[in-house]
Design a protein around this motif. Structure first.
Motif, PDB file in Angstrom:
ATOM      1  N   ILE A  30       0.850  -1.180   0.000  1.00  0.00           N
ATOM      2  CA  ILE A  30       0.000   0.000   0.000  1.00  0.00           C
ATOM      3  C   ILE A  30       0.894   1.241   0.000  1.00  0.00           C
ATOM      4  O   ILE A  30       1.851   1.319   0.759  1.00  0.00           O
ATOM      5  CB  ILE A  30      -0.914   0.029   1.243  1.00  0.00           C
ATOM      6  N   ASP A  31       0.589   2.216  -0.849  1.00  0.00           N
ATOM      7  CA  ASP A  31       1.374   3.447  -0.848  1.00  0.00           C
ATOM      8  C   ASP A  31       0.892   4.376   0.254  1.00  0.00           C
ATOM      9  O   ASP A  31      -0.029   4.050   1.017  1.00  0.00           O
ATOM     10  CB  ASP A  31       1.352   4.118  -2.222  1.00  0.00           C
ATOM     11  N   ASP A  33      -0.860   6.954   0.195  1.00  0.00           N
ATOM     12  CA  ASP A  33      -2.224   7.453   0.047  1.00  0.00           C
ATOM     13  C   ASP A  33      -3.258   6.353   0.246  1.00  0.00           C
ATOM     14  O   ASP A  33      -4.459   6.587   0.063  1.00  0.00           O
ATOM     15  CB  ASP A  33      -2.414   8.084  -1.339  1.00  0.00           C
ATOM     16  N   ARG A  35      -3.487   3.506  -1.550  1.00  0.00           N
ATOM     17  CA  ARG A  35      -3.777   2.763  -2.776  1.00  0.00           C
ATOM     18  C   ARG A  35      -2.906   1.518  -2.838  1.00  0.00           C
ATOM     19  O   ARG A  35      -1.738   1.537  -2.442  1.00  0.00           O
ATOM     20  CB  ARG A  35      -3.509   3.639  -3.997  1.00  0.00           C
ATOM     21  N   GLU A  36      -3.469   0.441  -3.367  1.00  0.00           N
ATOM     22  CA  GLU A  36      -2.713  -0.796  -3.516  1.00  0.00           C
ATOM     23  C   GLU A  36      -1.810  -0.691  -4.740  1.00  0.00           C
ATOM     24  O   GLU A  36      -2.236  -0.249  -5.799  1.00  0.00           O
ATOM     25  CB  GLU A  36      -3.674  -1.973  -3.685  1.00  0.00           C
TER      26      GLU A  36
END
Length: 182
Positions: A30-31, A33, A35-36
């Motif tokens: 996961i980043d 933000d 998001r995957e």
């Protein structure tokens, strides 16, 4: 994630996978933000990170002195030597001194700093291809300047008169002038 007893009691060499270096992610990445991130190749801009992050300071724009010619490097060394040894004149006299004499007024730290700068000049001479006998004489000049320079008042006067950096650059220049040009 809890470690099993086998992971705790088994030495690293006996494990089936390396502890960190070659470990793969076991779940989603996961980043920041939330998001995957998809598995797959990195963006082309970051491909170098997979092989290992390295800088090549000699052939890079990160080092402003990396791509200088031999003459430009020698001119830079001469400029630094003049700054260290003969940059200023005592008003009303012909006596020249440099930053080496000024920094050397600080009891021990100043002499260590100026000796380190002088050793950098010797290192640069070695990178220019100076042989061991020239380098040894340059190191002897730096050692004499550094050791005698640590004597409180007489050492500072000696620093002004001895000018080890100017001597070293002149010695290097004479040796380089005898070498064939490519």
């Amino acid at each position: 994630m809890a470690m099993t007893e086998d992971d705790i009691f088994t030495p690293h060499a006996a494990r089936s996978r390396p502890p960190f270096g070659g470990a793969q992610a076991r779940s989603k990445v996961i980043d920041q933000d939330g998001r995957e991130l998809a598995d797959g190749p990195l963006h082309p801009r970051f491909q170098g990170f997979q092989e290992g992050f390295q800088f090549d300071f000699r052939n890079s724009t990160a080092n402003p002195f990396g791509n200088l010619t031999r003459e430009e490097r020698l001119a830079r060394l001469e400029m630094i030597a003049r700054l260290l040894d003969v940059a200023f004149i005592v008003p009303g006299t012909n006596v020249r001194y440099g930053i080496d004499g000024l920094i050397g007024l600080m009891p021990v730290v100043g002499d260590i700093i100026t000796t380190a700068i002088s050793l950098w000049l010797v290192r640069e001479a070695r990178l220019l291809g100076a042989p061991w006998h020239i380098t040894a004489r340059m190191l002897a000049n730096v050692a004499v300047d550094g050791v005698i320079g640590m004597v409180p008042v007489a050492g500072d006067a000696f620093d002004v008169m001895f000018r080890a950096n100017i001597r070293n650059v002149r010695m290097l220049r004479r040796w380089l002038d005898k070498q064939p040009r490519f």
